[in-house]
Design an enzyme around this catalytic site. Sequence first.
Site, PDB file in Angstrom:
ATOM      1  N   ASP A  29     -22.299 -37.899 -15.840  1.00 32.41           N
ATOM      2  CA  ASP A  29     -22.463 -39.332 -15.529  1.00 32.41           C
ATOM      3  C   ASP A  29     -22.929 -39.487 -14.085  1.00 32.41           C
ATOM      4  OD1 ASP A  29     -21.738 -40.240 -18.016  1.00 32.41           O
ATOM      5  OD2 ASP A  29     -20.383 -41.774 -17.238  1.00 32.41           O
TER       6      ASP A  29
ATOM      7  N   LYS B  35     -12.605 -24.813 -11.652  1.00 33.48           N
ATOM      8  CA  LYS B  35     -11.638 -25.112 -10.593  1.00 33.48           C
ATOM      9  C   LYS B  35     -10.671 -23.917 -10.582  1.00 33.48           C
ATOM     10  CE  LYS B  35      -9.765 -28.027  -7.639  1.00 33.48           C
ATOM     11  NZ  LYS B  35     -10.409 -28.344  -6.358  1.00 33.48           N
TER      12      LYS B  35
END
Length: 358
Positions: free
Chosen positions: A250, A190
């Site tokens: 996930d 990021k």
Amino acid sequence: MATKKILIVPGDGIGQEVTAVGKKVLDRIAELFGHHFTYDEALIGHVAIEATGNPLPDESLEKMRQSDAVLFGAVGHPKYDNDPSAKVRPEQGLLKMRKELGLYANLRPIKLFDELLGASSIKPEILRGADILFFRELTGDIYFGEKGRKDNGDTAYDLAAYSRFEVERIARKAFDAARTRNKKLCSVDKANVLETSRLWREVVQKVALDYPDVTVEHQFVDATAMLLIKDPTRFDVVVTANLFGDILTDEASQIAGSMGMLASASIGDGTGVYEPIHGSAHDITGKGVANPLASILSAALLLDISFGMKAESEKVIQAVDQVLKAGFRTRDIADAQTPADKILGTEAMGKAVLQFLS
Ligand SMILES: NC(=O)c1ccc[n+]([C@@H]2O[C@H](COP(=O)([O-])OP(=O)(O)OC[C@H]3O[C@@H](n4cnc5c(N)ncnc54)[C@H](O)[C@@H]3O)[C@@H](O)[C@H]2O)c1
């Protein structure tokens, strides 16, 4: 023939149920290939707190250090999930194990078995051919930085930090792996907002100079979250920081159909730890329905990475593939078309894999 010491650390909840099955598979492999595996067990998590007051007793840590590899289950208990103020918590055992064993790289292969194309909530035509290897950094970032409260407890903070050294060592592992696959690496950060991410990108760009044969792209984590679902086959090797990796893997588990299918390897410079990516799943604990395939596939990773036993590892993966081809499913990967007699519990699924192994 090889002699190896394997430590079984089942932990909590379904960790106990699925790790028992993973161990049986290792045992059968030793028998088939003439190896000599010896086993010991150690406590971690809630069961360790109950027995000793410590989520990772020194004795467990010492046993881990003395082993050639660890087959791990999961930690966690509802008691702590619903009590954020608990000072001693099962996950502390997990984080300490990672830190103490120097397990800085978490590898998560996301591979879809063709037979499970229908089990995912993503359309089969989007999924077909998806095969991603995640490298999640495991010992730095916001999980391990200084944390606390101020302003009389009304403000909380968690400090994220990365050193050049920490980024470089995982980047090199990911580049090395990319070389053995499709030579494509996606580094996720990021960097438009976070200073740790700007260092991350700078280091990855520098390491890339040593791997001119690998095509590198840098992507922001928000875009990656979207592209994983929109176009999963565009990825080959993905390398990212601890927090981003936790969430993205996930999400990516849905590509493989279920959390119950995904294995992971945590490696560093010492003993490697192999574990399913799922948690202790209290909702199904003790019901005998947990999918043991992630633990079995973790055992396959253990054989390959820690013991260099490629043929043995491949044999386990093939047995899982054959079980799925034969139509057997646990509840989490079954669909409306699965006949009732093909839906197996944890132990029966383990037995089916053992049969195909033989
Ligand atoms: N590495 C770890 O030890 C780890 C990882 C994640 C969560 N946890 C802990 O586990 C506990 C439960 O957390 P959660 O519910 O968010 O995550 P979870 O992974 O335990 O379960 C999420 C969902 O997936 C299902 N599921 C998971 N594994 C399965 C399997 N093998 N077969 C069939 N279904 C399966 C569960 O039934 C549940 O509905 C918490 O205490 C959490 O802290 C531990």
